[in-house]
Design an enzyme around this catalytic site. Structure first.
Site, mmCIF file in Angstrom:
data_model
loop_
_atom_site.group_PDB
_atom_site.id
_atom_site.type_symbol
_atom_site.label_atom_id
_atom_site.label_comp_id
_atom_site.label_asym_id
_atom_site.label_seq_id
_atom_site.Cartn_x
_atom_site.Cartn_y
_atom_site.Cartn_z
ATOM 1 N N ASP A 98 -64.009 10.673 -86.232
ATOM 2 C CA ASP A 98 -63.579 10.605 -84.843
ATOM 3 C C ASP A 98 -62.065 10.439 -84.864
ATOM 4 O OD1 ASP A 98 -66.285 10.531 -84.332
ATOM 5 O OD2 ASP A 98 -66.249 8.631 -83.238
ATOM 6 N N HIS A 154 -66.354 11.463 -93.224
ATOM 7 C CA HIS A 154 -67.446 12.264 -93.754
ATOM 8 C C HIS A 154 -66.942 13.573 -94.367
ATOM 9 C CE1 HIS A 154 -70.639 9.894 -91.526
ATOM 10 N NE2 HIS A 154 -69.516 9.470 -90.948
ATOM 11 N N SER A 256 -56.649 4.212 -88.627
ATOM 12 C CA SER A 256 -55.609 4.773 -89.475
ATOM 13 C C SER A 256 -55.549 6.281 -89.274
ATOM 14 C CB SER A 256 -55.842 4.418 -90.939
ATOM 15 O OG SER A 256 -54.654 4.617 -91.668
#
Length: 292
Positions: A98, A154, A256
């Site tokens: 995200d 991912h 981050s």
């Protein structure tokens, strides 16, 4: 006005934001947060999360759990099954996380954009001449995770993780205010360079998770270790980890940035532009069209 509105109004002033999130003992603050966030006490966790909500739009509706034993458990929360859909098209790379899209596009030789007026080079970030040549005139996208987002990342495609390079460094904030003030910021911060070989095409795609203040901790499952300011292991780690698109690779312990690099011939999907909010699994880049 509410207390939260007043706090946000103050923090959104650029000079104050930069002062409070950068002109402090960054490494000390980061180590302290690492210690505090792991205190396993539900009452402490609830109080810390309540304070967190004052500064961020924290949405836990898609989290697997709704209560947490520590702040760290909330930062690194898992999602409910089915909360994200991974684009199955083998001709696209999907977003590993995200994020809000930052600077992106075609690399000009070996130079790419950090923020308006500031550039940096592949060599300064990757510290590997072979990788620099792989991505010369290639494609990149900067993915910024805010503090309230889902923090796990991912695999963008089926393939194999071949090597990880750990580069120790500073812990500057990586928000837009700092990016517009600190030259070559990504090249100064702690980071990992994760080389992945795509199944089928054989292209080398590299992810660079960049740590930041209150973070400086990157967990990679396939290495079964956490890389942080206390890490004293090998800087170059050869791997042979098979991954499938959407597999969880690891997590940050706060918000981050991840920068993704692909060789020439890859192109960003049409709706991926700076400022776009995206979710893990969304189509990010098209692979080169196969020549028949």
């Amino acid at each position: 006005m509410s207390l939260r509105s007043e706090l946000l109004k103050i923090l959104h002033q650029e000079d104050i934001n930069f002062l409070l999130t950068n002109r402090i003992p960054r490494r000390l603050a980061t180590k302290w947060m690492g210690w505090f966030s792991k205190i396993e006490n539900p009452a402490v966790a609830r109080a810390a999360i309540a304070v967190w909500r004052l500064f961020a739009d924290l949405d836990l509706s898609d989290a697997r759990r709704q209560s947490f034993v520590s702040l760290h458990a909330c930062f690194t929360r898992e999602l409910k099954p089915g909360a994200r859909t991974v684009d199955p098209d083998p001709q696209v790379l999907t977003s590993p996380c995200d994020a809000i899209v930052g600077a992106c596009g075609t690399i000009r030789g070996t130079e790419l954009l950090q923020a308006k007026g500031f550039t940096y080079t592949l060599h300064d970030l990757l510290a590997d001449p072979a990788l620099v040549e792989t991505y010369r005139d290639g494609t990149y996208v900067t993915l910024r995770l805010t503090s309230s987002m889902y923090h796990r990342f991912h695999a963008p495609h089926d393939g194999t993780v071949e090597r990880v390079t750990y580069i120790s460094g500073d812990t500057w904030n990586v928000n837009p205010i700092a990016l517009a003030r600190v030259e070559r910021l990504f090249c100064k911060n702690e980071r990992a360079v994760i080389r992945t070989r795509l199944a089928g095409s054989g292209h080398l795609v590299t992810l660079v998770p960049v740590a930041a203040i209150l973070v400086a901790s990157i967990r990679l499952h396939f290495l079964d270790m956490t890389m942080n300011m206390n890490y004293r292991g090998a800087a170059e780690i050869d791997c042979d980890a098979r991954i499938a698109k959407g597999d969880e690779l690891g997590w940050f312990e706060h918000g981050s940035t991840i920068i993704l690099f692909a060789p020439p011939g890859f192109r960003l999907c049409e709706d991926i532009t700076q400022g776009t909010a995206i979710r893990m699994g969304r189509a990010l880049m098209h692979l080169p069209t196969a020549v028949t």
